[in-house]
Design a protein around this motif. Sequence first.
Motif, mmCIF file in Angstrom:
data_model
loop_
_atom_site.group_PDB
_atom_site.id
_atom_site.type_symbol
_atom_site.label_atom_id
_atom_site.label_comp_id
_atom_site.label_asym_id
_atom_site.label_seq_id
_atom_site.Cartn_x
_atom_site.Cartn_y
_atom_site.Cartn_z
ATOM 1 N N PHE A 1 44.402 98.309 3.385
ATOM 2 C CA PHE A 1 44.626 96.862 3.361
ATOM 3 C C PHE A 1 43.292 96.126 3.259
ATOM 4 O O PHE A 1 43.149 95.198 2.452
ATOM 5 C CB PHE A 1 45.410 96.423 4.600
ATOM 6 C CG PHE A 1 45.794 94.976 4.610
ATOM 7 C CD1 PHE A 1 46.668 94.467 3.659
ATOM 8 C CD2 PHE A 1 45.294 94.118 5.558
ATOM 9 C CE1 PHE A 1 47.035 93.121 3.660
ATOM 10 C CE2 PHE A 1 45.650 92.779 5.576
ATOM 11 C CZ PHE A 1 46.516 92.279 4.624
ATOM 12 N N SER A 2 42.318 96.551 4.033
ATOM 13 C CA SER A 2 40.985 95.937 3.971
ATOM 14 C C SER A 2 40.379 96.094 2.581
ATOM 15 O O SER A 2 39.776 95.158 2.040
ATOM 16 C CB SER A 2 40.052 96.563 5.010
ATOM 17 O OG SER A 2 40.481 96.260 6.309
ATOM 18 N N ALA A 3 40.543 97.273 1.998
ATOM 19 C CA ALA A 3 40.023 97.514 0.646
ATOM 20 C C ALA A 3 40.736 96.624 -0.370
ATOM 21 O O ALA A 3 40.099 96.080 -1.283
ATOM 22 C CB ALA A 3 40.181 98.982 0.276
ATOM 23 N N ALA B 1 40.753 92.008 -3.991
ATOM 24 C CA ALA B 1 41.355 90.732 -4.397
ATOM 25 C C ALA B 1 40.307 89.627 -4.389
ATOM 26 O O ALA B 1 40.258 88.804 -5.319
ATOM 27 C CB ALA B 1 42.507 90.373 -3.463
ATOM 28 N N THR B 2 39.463 89.611 -3.371
ATOM 29 C CA THR B 2 38.406 88.611 -3.290
ATOM 30 C C THR B 2 37.463 88.738 -4.488
ATOM 31 O O THR B 2 37.114 87.744 -5.130
ATOM 32 C CB THR B 2 37.629 88.753 -1.972
ATOM 33 O OG1 THR B 2 38.525 88.537 -0.875
ATOM 34 C CG2 THR B 2 36.489 87.753 -1.880
ATOM 35 N N THR B 3 37.073 89.970 -4.794
ATOM 36 C CA THR B 3 36.184 90.224 -5.937
ATOM 37 C C THR B 3 36.830 89.768 -7.250
ATOM 38 O O THR B 3 36.151 89.245 -8.135
ATOM 39 C CB THR B 3 35.829 91.731 -6.018
ATOM 40 O OG1 THR B 3 35.176 92.104 -4.811
ATOM 41 C CG2 THR B 3 34.936 92.038 -7.196
ATOM 42 N N HIS C 1 44.369 85.706 -0.934
ATOM 43 C CA HIS C 1 44.958 86.716 -0.054
ATOM 44 C C HIS C 1 46.464 86.562 0.084
ATOM 45 O O HIS C 1 47.171 87.559 0.279
ATOM 46 C CB HIS C 1 44.268 86.683 1.315
ATOM 47 C CG HIS C 1 42.856 87.178 1.257
ATOM 48 N ND1 HIS C 1 42.027 87.176 2.352
ATOM 49 C CD2 HIS C 1 42.123 87.693 0.243
ATOM 50 C CE1 HIS C 1 40.844 87.673 2.012
ATOM 51 N NE2 HIS C 1 40.879 87.982 0.731
ATOM 52 N N ASP C 2 46.978 85.345 0.002
ATOM 53 C CA ASP C 2 48.425 85.147 0.082
ATOM 54 C C ASP C 2 49.144 85.881 -1.050
ATOM 55 O O ASP C 2 50.182 86.504 -0.833
ATOM 56 C CB ASP C 2 48.797 83.669 0.048
ATOM 57 C CG ASP C 2 48.614 82.980 1.389
ATOM 58 O OD1 ASP C 2 48.328 83.675 2.386
ATOM 59 O OD2 ASP C 2 48.754 81.747 1.437
#
Length: 71
Positions: free
Chosen positions: A11-13, A18-20, A25-26
């Motif tokens: 999940f963290s990955a 997604a940020t990159t 995040h939603d």
Amino acid sequence: MSATEIAKLHFSAALAEATTAGLDHDSLCRSLLGLVVSKYLENRSVSDVQSELRFVADNCDPDTDFAFMRP
């Protein structure tokens, strides 16, 4: 490694990726939830999956004890 630890790691990955990629995040969480529900439905009834989701939704407030917990 526990199931929770594996899930947190991935999940963290996924959040980082997604940020990159410039995704919020939603959107990622909604997509992951859809995948989880689809996977559940492979082996569980619709009513069972609904019950699971209802339990999570009813107990998602971190400041409230679960209904079955004693004070």
